[in-house]
Structures are given as structure tokens and as C-alpha cells.
Design a protein around this motif. Structure first.
Motif, PDB file in Angstrom:
ATOM      1  N   HIS A   1      34.164 -55.933 -19.445  1.00  0.00           N
ATOM      2  CA  HIS A   1      35.428 -55.548 -20.080  1.00  0.00           C
ATOM      3  C   HIS A   1      35.536 -54.030 -20.225  1.00  0.00           C
ATOM      4  O   HIS A   1      36.556 -53.423 -19.890  1.00  0.00           O
ATOM      5  CB  HIS A   1      35.549 -56.207 -21.458  1.00  0.00           C
ATOM      6  N   ASP A   2      34.473 -53.395 -20.736  1.00  0.00           N
ATOM      7  CA  ASP A   2      34.521 -51.956 -20.978  1.00  0.00           C
ATOM      8  C   ASP A   2      34.628 -51.171 -19.671  1.00  0.00           C
ATOM      9  O   ASP A   2      35.206 -50.069 -19.641  1.00  0.00           O
ATOM     10  CB  ASP A   2      33.283 -51.508 -21.756  1.00  0.00           C
ATOM     11  N   ALA A   3      34.101 -51.736 -18.588  1.00  0.00           N
ATOM     12  CA  ALA A   3      34.201 -51.073 -17.282  1.00  0.00           C
ATOM     13  C   ALA A   3      35.658 -50.969 -16.842  1.00  0.00           C
ATOM     14  O   ALA A   3      36.051 -49.979 -16.204  1.00  0.00           O
ATOM     15  CB  ALA A   3      33.384 -51.833 -16.241  1.00  0.00           C
ATOM     16  N   ILE A   4      36.469 -51.993 -17.162  1.00  0.00           N
ATOM     17  CA  ILE A   4      37.887 -51.945 -16.815  1.00  0.00           C
ATOM     18  C   ILE A   4      38.548 -50.740 -17.490  1.00  0.00           C
ATOM     19  O   ILE A   4      39.315 -49.992 -16.872  1.00  0.00           O
ATOM     20  CB  ILE A   4      38.612 -53.233 -17.253  1.00  0.00           C
TER      21      ILE A   4
ATOM     22  N   THR B   1      42.971 -56.834 -13.505  1.00  0.00           N
ATOM     23  CA  THR B   1      41.555 -57.096 -13.811  1.00  0.00           C
ATOM     24  C   THR B   1      41.419 -57.716 -15.192  1.00  0.00           C
ATOM     25  O   THR B   1      40.589 -58.615 -15.405  1.00  0.00           O
ATOM     26  CB  THR B   1      40.712 -55.811 -13.733  1.00  0.00           C
ATOM     27  N   HIS B   2      42.217 -57.253 -16.143  1.00  0.00           N
ATOM     28  CA  HIS B   2      42.205 -57.867 -17.469  1.00  0.00           C
ATOM     29  C   HIS B   2      42.578 -59.346 -17.410  1.00  0.00           C
ATOM     30  O   HIS B   2      41.943 -60.187 -18.055  1.00  0.00           O
ATOM     31  CB  HIS B   2      43.197 -57.137 -18.392  1.00  0.00           C
TER      32      HIS B   2
ATOM     33  N   VAL C   1      42.849 -57.595  -7.167  1.00  0.00           N
ATOM     34  CA  VAL C   1      42.388 -56.292  -7.675  1.00  0.00           C
ATOM     35  C   VAL C   1      41.741 -55.483  -6.561  1.00  0.00           C
ATOM     36  O   VAL C   1      42.037 -54.291  -6.373  1.00  0.00           O
ATOM     37  CB  VAL C   1      41.382 -56.503  -8.833  1.00  0.00           C
ATOM     38  N   TYR C   2      40.866 -56.117  -5.822  1.00  0.00           N
ATOM     39  CA  TYR C   2      40.129 -55.438  -4.752  1.00  0.00           C
ATOM     40  C   TYR C   2      41.094 -54.913  -3.694  1.00  0.00           C
ATOM     41  O   TYR C   2      40.972 -53.771  -3.225  1.00  0.00           O
ATOM     42  CB  TYR C   2      39.131 -56.437  -4.151  1.00  0.00           C
TER      43      TYR C   2
END
Length: 325
Positions: A37-40, A74-75, A96-97
Motif C-alpha cells: 500500500h505505502d509503495a503506491i 493500483t489502489h 496498471v502495468y
């Protein structure tokens, strides 16, 4: 519609959201879920950090407009995985990719220096295949096919530039303008099929590797592995449907349940995709990073945070950009 009916509909939707599954997912793999999550958020946070004073983000807007969708989608993918809906989570992750790869290529098409190096987007033809009418604002007004040979997207932009040279300046100032130039191709699918080389996703990835926008060792092999996993979910291979996953786990196939192994696999892959996305965004904004000491000072502390999140490729790219061993 009465407030009572709206309230009941809302309660029903909340029940369908499987909040209990989110709690279970967090309890099973809290640290892994937190990092993913934090990476997003780190992906989005780095963008203003890379912006030098007195420079407009519009210069990179072809990429940054796609990057906002990367953040939002992504979320949604992440939330689907937490609720036990793994197939839609993976399917959105492929979205996303592709967003981050296509956004990077669109930015490259808007830049004359990068556009000249686009070799993987289709073979070069000897002649233009269509007559194009372009207004003074750079908008395509009409298309007239001439030959059966196809041209590349780069050649298409170059053809427009020949007809209206101001296009180059417009795209340099506001790179998102490249989408106006490409819109006629995407709006007329039959024209695109006959006259434009539309590269495969793998060709797009190879192009970004050649441009060093993706500077990850052995990335073609990494891409093939990731894209195969994501595509199996998009194309709903039997064991990649959620009911199929439950059957393999010997669980009731109609019950939406958290499967710890699936949760771990998804979070690991999501983190890997975000890692690649951060590499791409850092290299898209390389000239901003290298050209301003203030930006370098801002980004220095980010290396430790990228390491803590497990974004190893992004950390390596940033170290190389800042020349930190």
C-alpha cells in the motif's frame, strides 16, 4: 428516491464489500500489505519531489496524466485483493502495468530526441502512407490513405511535424498534446489497422529498455514472467478464476474467502509492478533530477525509504541517478 431507500441500498452495498475479509487479510499479512500500500503512495509522492523550481509539470504531462491513473487503479486492485477477489485484482494490475508503459512511450513520442531513437515500435517504411491535413494548432483535420505500406507511430508524429512545425514546440511545452496528434489513429480503428504499425506490448517494453527508461537487469525475462501471470488472470484460465482458486484450496467455491497464499502472491507481484513503475517515472524525469541540485537534495533521503519498502530496482535507479554507492 427516499432517504430510507438510499440508506438500505448503501447498507446492502457495504455488506457486499466484504469488510470482514479486509480485516482478515490485514491480520494475516499486515507487514506485506502495508508495504504494498505505502509503495503506491511513494510512486505518487516522488513526482512533485522531482519537479525543479520554475519548471512546469506540463513538460512531462503525457506521462504524468497516465501516472495519476496508475495511482488510482493500483489502489482499486489492492482493495480487491484484500477482499478476496484475486482475479479482478490481478486483471486491474495488468491495467496498471500497461498504463505506466504506455504513458512512458507517449512521453517519448512527444520528445524529438527520444522519438528519433524509437526502433522497436514497428519497421520503418520508405514513404508516408497517407496525406494528412493539419491546422495551425496542430490538430489533424483529415486523413487520406495513399499506399498499403504501414508507418510507425514515430513516423506519424514526424509527418505531422513536417506539415506544421509548431507541433514540436507545443509538445515540448506541454507533452500531453501528443495525445491530440495520436487521437485520429485511435479514433479510427480501421485506419489504424490498415496503415499504422501498432506495436505489441513486448515491443513497447523492449523500446523502454533500449531507451534506458527501464534500466533493470534482465528485464525482458522479468517482463515476460509478470505479463504472463497477469494475462492468465485477464484471460481467465480456469485456475485463475476465484472459484477455481477456492476449489484448488478445497474451499467452498461460492464463498468469497481470504486465501493467504493468494494474498501473499498478489502483494508480492503488486510491489514488483510498483517498483517497475517507480523506475520508469524516475528515468522519465531524469533530466529534472540531474539538472537541479535542489531536486537531488530532496531525493537523497528517499533511497532509504525505497529500500524499506522493498523497491529494490527503484532504489538502484535512484542511487545511479544521484551517483551514490
Amino acid at each position: 428516491m427516499s432517504e430510507d431507500m438510499v440508506g438500505k441500498a448503501f447498507e446492502h452495498i457495504v455488506q457486499e464489500f466484504y469488510q470482514g475479509n479486509i480485516i482478515k487479510s490485514l491480520s494475516l499479512e499486515f507487514e506485506m500489505v502495508q508495504k504494498a500500500h505505502d509503495a503506491i503512495h511513494k510512486f505518487l509522492y516522488l513526482q512533485p519531489q522531482c519537479l525543479p523550481p520554475d519548471v512546469s509539470f506540463h513538460e512531462k504531462s503525457a506521462f504524468l496524466t497516465f501516472a495519476w491513473d496508475v495511482f488510482e487503479v493500483t489502489h482499486r486492485s489492492h482493495l480487491d485483493a484484500l477482499t478476496g477477489h484475486y482475479n479482478p485484482a490481478y486483471s486491474l494490475l495488468r491495467n496498471v502495468y500497461e498504463l505506466v508503459v504506455r504513458g512512458a512511450l507517449s512521453q517519448s513520442l512527444s520528445d524529438d530526441r527520444l522519438r528519433a531513437r524509437l526502433t522497436w515500435l514497428g519497421r520503418r517504411s520508405r514513404e508516408s502512407v497517407c496525406l494528412v491535413s493539419v491546422s495551425k494548432t496542430g490538430r489533424v483535420q483529415s486523413l487520406s490513405p495513399l499506399k498499403s505500406d504501414k508507418i510507425t507511430l514515430a513516423e506519424w508524429i514526424d509527418r505531422l511535424k513536417e506539415l506544421e512545425p509548431s507541433i514540436e514546440h507545443a509538445m515540448k511545452k506541454t507533452s500531453v498534446a501528443v495525445y491530440d496528434k495520436l487521437d485520429p489513429i485511435f479514433a479510427d480503428r480501421e485506419f489504424a489497422r490498415k496503415y499504422i504499425f501498432m506495436p505489441s506490448f513486448r515491443a513497447m517494453v523492449r523500446q523502454l529498455v533500449d531507451l534506458e527508461i527501464i534500466d533493470i537487469p534482465n528485464f525482458i525475462e522479468i517482463n515476460d514472467r509478470i505479463y504472463d501471470i497477469l494475462s492468465q488472470n485477464v484471460h481467465v484460465f480456469p485456475d485463475k478464476t476465484d472459484s477455481g482458486r477456492r476449489v484448488l484450496q478445497e474451499k467452498p467455491f461460492m464463498d468469497v474467502k481470504v486465501i493467504q497464499e493468494e494474498l501473499k502472491d498478489y502483494m508480492a507481484l503488486q510491489l514488483e509492478v510498483v517498483d517497475i513503475a517507480v523506475v520508469i517515472e524516475l528515468n522519465i524525469m531524469k533530466d529534472w533530477i540531474l539538472g537541479t541540485s535542489i531536486v537531488k537534495e530532496r531525493l537523497g533521503p528517499e533511497i532509504e525509504e525505497l529500500d524499506a519498502l522493498g523497491l529494490c530496482h527503484a532504489s538502484r535507479t535512484l542511487r545511479n541517478l544521484l551517483r551514490i554507492s
